[in-house]
Design a protein around this motif. Structure first.
Motif, PDB file in Angstrom:
ATOM      1  N   GLU A 196      48.308  13.616 -29.072  1.00 29.50           N
ATOM      2  CA  GLU A 196      47.414  13.079 -28.037  1.00 29.50           C
ATOM      3  C   GLU A 196      47.066  14.190 -27.052  1.00 29.50           C
ATOM      4  O   GLU A 196      47.944  14.892 -26.550  1.00 29.50           O
ATOM      5  N   GLY A 197      45.775  14.351 -26.821  1.00 28.43           N
ATOM      6  CA  GLY A 197      45.316  15.348 -25.842  1.00 28.43           C
ATOM      7  C   GLY A 197      45.179  16.755 -26.401  1.00 28.43           C
ATOM      8  O   GLY A 197      44.678  17.645 -25.719  1.00 28.43           O
ATOM      9  N   GLN A 198      45.636  16.946 -27.651  1.00 25.76           N
ATOM     10  CA  GLN A 198      45.578  18.298 -28.226  1.00 25.76           C
ATOM     11  C   GLN A 198      44.153  18.642 -28.663  1.00 25.76           C
ATOM     12  O   GLN A 198      43.461  17.821 -29.252  1.00 25.76           O
ATOM     13  N   ASP A 199      43.725  19.876 -28.361  1.00 23.18           N
ATOM     14  CA  ASP A 199      42.423  20.355 -28.846  1.00 23.18           C
ATOM     15  C   ASP A 199      42.537  20.723 -30.321  1.00 23.18           C
ATOM     16  O   ASP A 199      43.630  20.974 -30.832  1.00 23.18           O
TER      17      ASP A 199
ATOM     18  N   VAL B 144      40.603  23.240 -33.316  1.00 23.20           N
ATOM     19  CA  VAL B 144      39.612  24.235 -33.736  1.00 23.20           C
ATOM     20  C   VAL B 144      39.495  24.142 -35.253  1.00 23.20           C
ATOM     21  O   VAL B 144      40.485  24.344 -35.969  1.00 23.20           O
TER      22      VAL B 144
ATOM     23  N   TYR C  98      39.363  12.358 -32.755  1.00 26.83           N
ATOM     24  CA  TYR C  98      39.166  11.696 -31.450  1.00 26.83           C
ATOM     25  C   TYR C  98      39.892  10.346 -31.398  1.00 26.83           C
ATOM     26  O   TYR C  98      40.459   9.986 -30.385  1.00 26.83           O
ATOM     27  N   LYS C  99      39.872   9.612 -32.525  1.00 26.96           N
ATOM     28  CA  LYS C  99      40.614   8.348 -32.557  1.00 26.96           C
ATOM     29  C   LYS C  99      42.104   8.569 -32.313  1.00 26.96           C
ATOM     30  O   LYS C  99      42.791   7.712 -31.767  1.00 26.96           O
TER      31      LYS C  99
ATOM     32  N   GLY D 105      43.219  10.694 -30.318  1.00 29.16           N
ATOM     33  CA  GLY D 105      43.419  11.152 -28.935  1.00 29.16           C
ATOM     34  C   GLY D 105      43.151  12.624 -28.708  1.00 29.16           C
ATOM     35  O   GLY D 105      43.590  13.180 -27.694  1.00 29.16           O
ATOM     36  N   ALA D 106      42.437  13.279 -29.633  1.00 31.50           N
ATOM     37  CA  ALA D 106      42.143  14.714 -29.467  1.00 31.50           C
ATOM     38  C   ALA D 106      41.501  14.982 -28.109  1.00 31.50           C
ATOM     39  O   ALA D 106      40.762  14.150 -27.586  1.00 31.50           O
ATOM     40  N   GLY D 107      41.780  16.182 -27.570  1.00 38.41           N
ATOM     41  CA  GLY D 107      41.095  16.616 -26.357  1.00 38.41           C
ATOM     42  C   GLY D 107      39.664  16.964 -26.705  1.00 38.41           C
ATOM     43  O   GLY D 107      38.736  16.196 -26.458  1.00 38.41           O
ATOM     44  N   LEU D 108      39.479  18.144 -27.299  1.00 35.03           N
ATOM     45  CA  LEU D 108      38.141  18.579 -27.684  1.00 35.03           C
ATOM     46  C   LEU D 108      38.209  19.137 -29.100  1.00 35.03           C
ATOM     47  O   LEU D 108      39.109  19.911 -29.430  1.00 35.03           O
TER      48      LEU D 108
ATOM     49  N   THR E  58      36.295  21.459 -31.788  1.00 34.01           N
ATOM     50  CA  THR E  58      35.249  22.481 -31.891  1.00 34.01           C
ATOM     51  C   THR E  58      35.224  22.993 -33.321  1.00 34.01           C
ATOM     52  O   THR E  58      36.248  23.422 -33.847  1.00 34.01           O
TER      53      THR E  58
END
Ligand SMILES: [Zn+2]
Ligand SMILES: [Zn+2]
Ligand SMILES: [Zn+2]
Ligand SMILES: [Zn+2]
Lengths: 410, 410
Positions: free
Chosen positions: A24-27, A29, A48-49, A51-54, A56
């Motif tokens: 959860e919250g981890q970006d 790449v 994203y489901k 809980g990803a941060g961003l 890219t």
């Protein structure tokens, strides 16, 4: 529909929940060929489901790569996108997870000037090294998963129509990745437990070396001091247990860079940057691959081995039973992620620091002193078959069977 | 064929040879929506033909962006790919050129939670600032050029079929970018000479302010101390003369951030992050936009203006004759690159340091002392029409006509 959308979605779920165990919250790449966009989009959604941060994604494009070979000045081929790789390394230092989608046309660079290919690869490897070390050193959770692009499928199934070929490759990927099963996540838990049983046994034995015999092969591979066998799930330094390779069938560890002796024959062709290296034969002395011949493209591979000081020494030794599902499929995938999992293999070049007891806390100097090799390359090549026997050799010279006829001896 | 391949190739040539004047051996960092890949590939080829070192393209994908809005946790919207932007800044510090392809669906984020949109934009602007400052400060040659994506075309021409709409938008882009002419490069040389005539005259006058009158408008825009008018071709600090905007019709300079007073009415809708802001009315006091109303989406724009301290002050003032080709096309493009070139405009936020005499050597502090504004936003909005008169006001209060009825007065 050539690619089953339900299984593709399951593959994306497996990448996020088994491959990465994205927190959860981890970006995240991600890198991918543009032709793999359908899988990228499924993975992005599941990230994203979860809980990803961003998320890219850095896309590569075969046509842009080929335009470079066709039109660029010679000086271009010593360049690499260092700024991008340094940025990725920064992202990993900030705990971003890393996912690579493999699926590029394995023959993309066939027919290009081999000297330019080698120079471009060398420049790229050097620029990528800081990021790669954070990945191979398991600073963060990472994963590689495959997508059946048309170009790749047509290479694997040249006699089928594009649609047929993609459909067949998709099915092979789904099967090897266990997403053809009702509960892929449970199937991966079971598979990881089986692999753990194998590496637990090997770690308990703490062999000094492995001795391979078979057609064209009589090779002793010394294992690094304080080596550790691994396979399947792996705990990264950020505390997350990931499955770096989807699929994976191997248990593997670090050989001693100074203690490999004898001769060995390759058992499958190796696809490397668009070239197929076939009927490989190598002789090792004191850890170094001193003599290399091949039925095809031996010169090219000799150049790759000379990339740097560590290119002719081993960074990995891996055991895969001949009956493993990928081997049983009988398909030559022209893709290391698959083909290495069809066979026992060794890798030229960089070792995994995590394949040492307490590896997370060892310095580069300590790893080197224990026999761990360093290089800008890591190239797996296949030496397993149903005709290979492997003995484990203890420090006192006594031996016990590890594999017989390509299968686990016990 | 909806997009003429010959003109598309000419557009790629103009981007490399006029837009960037890419130098031999220079690297290129390109950004583009995935749907603009056909133009990216043409540009990549012409870049390498011009002797580019390495071309690296970072693609964005509308579907991935929308997946974030649909599925991500709230915390995601304060994140940005700082690692990627820092990497780009490093590339620019190493003299890489920068090319942006615009063509995203202008309404991509319409219907998304405006609070999330604003937060994401704010986080992105802050992370991008170091790279953006190297671009707006002209440390390197840069260029923006457009590609007629289907989503954009359908917004501009909603009553046409997809194919018709793309064809029409492509033609409008080709015309505005002068690639419908036999020798686009000669046409750009002539156009640049015309723009130079205008800014040379304005620089000779060295007005203290401009006074705008028209329907709903009585506005005095003080110009920054030591301001410099520019337009068309621009010499970057790396010695390369580039044309940052393809197309461009404007001459522009830096207003004084403390010396803007009066009221002004917008003359065209502003498309901002998927929202259309219409019938804009603003009142300035001492350089600050103290009162803003709009017939539509006024609240949203008020929030954008509050992004930071400099959001309510001006960073640019630009003059475009009402008869300019983009204005004459009568098309509302929903794209600032086009719509700002149809009309006189002002911009909220960040100024261009290059719009000062000797700007390349000024520090941030000096620029600020001379009246240059700083902000994470730069948003142009249109205040020109055929009913606007503009006087230049000298330091002693005397005036002379600059524009009458939206056209150059002399
Ligand atoms: Zn392996
Ligand atoms: Zn390997
Ligand atoms: Zn402007
Ligand atoms: Zn502007």
């Amino acid at each position: 529909m050539t690619i089953d959308p339900v299984k593709l979605d399951k593959l994306a779920q497996v990448a996020i929940k088994v491959g990465l165990q994205l927190a959860e919250g981890q970006d995240l790449v991600m890198t991918a060929p543009m032709t793999a966009a359908p899988l990228v989009r499924r993975i992005t959604e599941h990230a994203y489901k979860a809980g990803a941060g961003l998320v890219t994604t850095i896309y590569s494009d075969e046509e842009a790569t080929l335009a470079r070979y066709k039109h660029a000045n010679s000086a271009s081929f010593d360049k690499a996108a260092g700024w991008l790789y340094s940025g990725m390394a920064d992202a990993f230092k900030n705990n971003a997870a890393r996912l690579a989608i493999s699926g590029d046309n394995p023959m993309m660079l066939a027919g290009q000037d081999p000297e330019k290919v080698t120079r471009a690869m060398r420049a790229n490897s050097a620029a990528y090294k800081p990021a790669l070390q954070l990945i191979t050193g398991f600073d963060i959770n990472w994963n590689i998963v495959s997508y059946p692009t048309t170009a790749w499928a047509k290479l694997v199934f040249p006699n089928d129509s594009e649609e047929e070929a993609v459909s067949k490759l998709a099915d092979a990927i789904f099967k090897a990745s266990r997403v053809d099963q009702d509960d892929p996540i449970a199937a991966w838990a079971e598979h990881n437990a089986n692999l753990k049983k194998r590496w637990t046994w090997l770690n308990g034995k703490s062999f000094a070396s492995l001795h391979y015999t078979g057609p064209g092969t009589d090779l002793t591979v010394g294992l690094a001091d304080g080596h550790r066998w691994k396979g399947g799930a792996s705990e990264a330094k950020n505390g997350i247990t990931c499955n770096p390779n989807i699929p994976t069938e191997e248990v593997f560890t670090t050989p001693h860079k100074l203690r490999v002796d004898g001769y060995v024959a390759g058992t499958k062709p190796l696809s490397h940057n668009g070239a197929l290296i076939e009927e490989m034969q190598a002789r090792f002395e004191g850890g170094k691959l001193v003599e290399f011949k091949a039925g095809k493209n031996g010169d090219l591979f000799n150049k790759v081995l000379d990339t740097d000081e560590g290119g002719r020494r081993l960074g990995e030794v891996a055991l895969v039973p001949h009956s493993s599902p990928i081997s049983a499929s009988g398909i030559l995938f022209f893709n290391t992620l698959y083909d290495e999992n069809a066979s026992c293999h060794i890798a030229q070049g960089q070792c995994y620091s995590d394949c040492f007891v307490g590896g997370k806390d060892l310095t580069q100097e300590q790893i080197s002193a224990q026999g761990g090799n360093t290089s800008n390359i890591h190239i797996d090549w296949m030496i397993g078959s149903d005709k290979i026997d492997i003995n484990g050799v203890h420090a006192d010279g006594t031996t016990e069977p590890v594999m017989r006829g390509g299968e686990w001896a016990n």
